[in-house]
Write a protein that holds these residues in place. Structure first.
Motif, mmCIF file in Angstrom:
data_model
loop_
_atom_site.group_PDB
_atom_site.id
_atom_site.type_symbol
_atom_site.label_atom_id
_atom_site.label_comp_id
_atom_site.label_asym_id
_atom_site.label_seq_id
_atom_site.Cartn_x
_atom_site.Cartn_y
_atom_site.Cartn_z
ATOM 1 N N GLU A 22 -9.923 -15.278 24.069
ATOM 2 C CA GLU A 22 -9.631 -16.453 24.897
ATOM 3 C C GLU A 22 -9.981 -17.750 24.173
ATOM 4 O O GLU A 22 -9.276 -18.749 24.310
ATOM 5 C CB GLU A 22 -10.402 -16.364 26.215
ATOM 6 C CG GLU A 22 -9.948 -17.366 27.254
ATOM 7 C CD GLU A 22 -8.465 -17.279 27.524
ATOM 8 O OE1 GLU A 22 -7.828 -18.344 27.699
ATOM 9 O OE2 GLU A 22 -7.924 -16.151 27.550
ATOM 10 N N ARG A 25 -7.250 -18.314 21.690
ATOM 11 C CA ARG A 25 -6.046 -18.746 22.394
ATOM 12 C C ARG A 25 -6.137 -20.237 22.750
ATOM 13 O O ARG A 25 -5.170 -20.988 22.620
ATOM 14 C CB ARG A 25 -5.856 -17.911 23.661
ATOM 15 C CG ARG A 25 -4.470 -18.058 24.292
ATOM 16 C CD ARG A 25 -4.508 -17.645 25.761
ATOM 17 N NE ARG A 25 -5.285 -16.444 25.980
ATOM 18 C CZ ARG A 25 -4.785 -15.212 25.899
ATOM 19 N NH1 ARG A 25 -3.526 -15.028 25.566
ATOM 20 N NH2 ARG A 25 -5.557 -14.173 26.149
ATOM 21 N N ARG A 28 -5.915 -22.139 19.142
ATOM 22 C CA ARG A 28 -4.684 -22.005 18.367
ATOM 23 C C ARG A 28 -3.443 -22.473 19.109
ATOM 24 O O ARG A 28 -2.453 -22.852 18.477
ATOM 25 C CB ARG A 28 -4.518 -20.554 17.915
ATOM 26 C CG ARG A 28 -5.580 -20.124 16.898
ATOM 27 C CD ARG A 28 -5.396 -18.684 16.473
ATOM 28 N NE ARG A 28 -6.387 -18.302 15.464
ATOM 29 C CZ ARG A 28 -6.490 -17.082 14.943
ATOM 30 N NH1 ARG A 28 -5.641 -16.127 15.320
ATOM 31 N NH2 ARG A 28 -7.416 -16.819 14.035
ATOM 32 N N THR A 29 -3.468 -22.449 20.417
ATOM 33 C CA THR A 29 -2.335 -22.974 21.179
ATOM 34 C C THR A 29 -2.467 -24.471 21.423
ATOM 35 O O THR A 29 -1.643 -25.064 22.112
ATOM 36 C CB THR A 29 -2.225 -22.263 22.541
ATOM 37 O OG1 THR A 29 -3.444 -22.439 23.277
ATOM 38 C CG2 THR A 29 -1.953 -20.778 22.359
ATOM 39 N N ARG A 30 -3.520 -25.064 20.877
ATOM 40 C CA ARG A 30 -3.766 -26.513 20.964
ATOM 41 C C ARG A 30 -4.042 -26.987 22.389
ATOM 42 O O ARG A 30 -3.906 -28.171 22.692
ATOM 43 C CB ARG A 30 -2.597 -27.298 20.366
ATOM 44 C CG ARG A 30 -2.363 -26.981 18.892
ATOM 45 C CD ARG A 30 -1.255 -27.802 18.306
ATOM 46 N NE ARG A 30 -1.054 -27.452 16.887
ATOM 47 C CZ ARG A 30 -0.118 -27.986 16.118
ATOM 48 N NH1 ARG A 30 0.705 -28.909 16.605
ATOM 49 N NH2 ARG A 30 0.005 -27.615 14.856
ATOM 50 N N ARG A 31 -4.417 -26.054 23.250
ATOM 51 C CA ARG A 31 -4.800 -26.469 24.600
ATOM 52 C C ARG A 31 -6.103 -27.256 24.574
ATOM 53 O O ARG A 31 -6.245 -28.237 25.314
ATOM 54 C CB ARG A 31 -4.943 -25.233 25.494
ATOM 55 C CG ARG A 31 -3.634 -24.497 25.747
ATOM 56 C CD ARG A 31 -3.850 -23.216 26.517
ATOM 57 N NE ARG A 31 -2.608 -22.499 26.752
ATOM 58 C CZ ARG A 31 -2.537 -21.304 27.312
ATOM 59 N NH1 ARG A 31 -3.648 -20.692 27.689
ATOM 60 N NH2 ARG A 31 -1.354 -20.721 27.488
ATOM 61 N N VAL A 95 -3.177 -26.570 31.908
ATOM 62 C CA VAL A 95 -3.746 -25.717 30.859
ATOM 63 C C VAL A 95 -4.435 -24.502 31.475
ATOM 64 O O VAL A 95 -4.242 -23.358 31.038
ATOM 65 C CB VAL A 95 -4.733 -26.518 29.987
ATOM 66 C CG1 VAL A 95 -5.561 -25.588 29.099
ATOM 67 C CG2 VAL A 95 -3.973 -27.524 29.124
ATOM 68 N N ALA A 99 -3.610 -20.261 31.583
ATOM 69 C CA ALA A 99 -4.564 -19.286 31.045
ATOM 70 C C ALA A 99 -4.940 -18.211 32.060
ATOM 71 O O ALA A 99 -5.030 -17.032 31.717
ATOM 72 C CB ALA A 99 -5.821 -20.007 30.571
ATOM 73 N N ASN A 130 -11.968 -21.801 29.902
ATOM 74 C CA ASN A 130 -11.192 -23.001 30.219
ATOM 75 C C ASN A 130 -11.980 -23.990 31.072
ATOM 76 O O ASN A 130 -11.827 -25.204 30.907
ATOM 77 C CB ASN A 130 -9.895 -22.598 30.918
ATOM 78 C CG ASN A 130 -8.885 -21.996 29.966
ATOM 79 O OD1 ASN A 130 -8.087 -22.701 29.366
ATOM 80 N ND2 ASN A 130 -8.918 -20.678 29.822
#
Length: 265
Positions: A22, A25, A28-31, A95, A99, A130
């Motif tokens: 997580e 994620r 790397r997903t730029r969230r 975001v 997730a 998150n």
């Protein structure tokens, strides 16, 4: 006689692996970059907007004379909260909804559900990671706004401001818990996001309609905690909302874990 081949074993996802997954994620997903960039931008621009808002309004207004009171340090925090509680929370909810909505992709959901040892492992790493990222991004923006206010407008009380940053950040894990609970009943990221935003809007609306003695217990009361404390308000006035928010966050998270375990593939 030849030995029978070993029966195939099903790999299971370890809790530590899910937490790392997580985090990767999120990065790397730029969230995470989206959260830090959004709240950071509002924090950097809060003090300049408060400092030169009158001049900017006069230039935009043309021949219309606009008389604005001299800016004070608390105006920078008001500017930050105004933007962060709108566009900032919108980005955070989008975001987080993406997730925690595990079943948005049926194939990956089935893969995960057949490999986790405990169903809570489907929810807790996503929710906690998150929520922590959102709270950290909000606090980062608030600290930048605070720093800018000191540079351009004047000093702010350290104790109340530090408390305001922490208390304001508590609201984001609450919204993350709401999203996680909705996601146990929905396979749509859009539905999860819209329902979470609806809860935030309704909570804020109720806060304007009920008496102050009741509004101070609502989680939405935390949104303006930094502004209130920067303007000389007492920390004790925000503590009821903080207590309600913490209890509600824990309860909603527990319900999300329970319902996630009951959901069928």
């Amino acid at each position: 006689m030849t030995a029978a081949p070993d029966a195939p074993t099903r790999t299971t996802a370890t809790p530590m692996g899910l937490w790392r997954l997580e985090w990767l994620r999120l990065v790397r997903t730029r969230r995470l970059a989206a959260l830090l960039g959004t709240f950071g931008f509002f924090g950097l621009t809060a003090a300049p907007l408060a400092r030169w808002a009158g001049e900017l309004a006069s230039r935009v207004g043309g021949s219309v004379q606009i008389i604005a009171p001299p800016p004070v340090p608390a105006d920078a925090m008001t500017s930050y909260v105004s933007n962060a509680s709108q566009l900032g929370l919108l980005v955070f909810v989008l975001v987080t909804a993406g997730a925690v909505t595990v079943d948005a992709r049926a194939e990956s959901a089935a893969f995960l559900r057949t490999r986790v040892r405990r169903r809570r492992d489907l929810v807790v790493p996503r929710l906690a990671t998150n929520a922590a990222a959102g709270a950290a991004a909000y606090a980062t923006g608030a600290l930048l706004a605070w720093y800018g206010a000191v540079l351009l407008l004047g000093d702010l009380p350290i104790g109340p401001m530090a408390a305001g940053v922490v208390l304001g950040a508590l609201y984001l894990p609450f919204l993350a818990a709401v999203a996680a609970l909705v996601a146990t009943r929905s396979a749509s990221v859009a539905v999860t996001a819209l329902a979470t935003l609806a809860v935030a809007l309704v909570s804020g609306l109720v806060g304007t309609l009920v008496p102050d003695r009741l509004a101070r217990w609502l989680p939405s009361h935390l949104v303006g905690s930094i502004t209130s404390l920067a303007g000389g308000g007492a920390v004790a006035e925000v503590l009821p909302a903080a207590l309600t928010t913490v209890v509600a966050t824990i309860a909603l998270s527990a319900l999300a874990v329970r319902f996630a375990g009951r959901r069928e593939l």
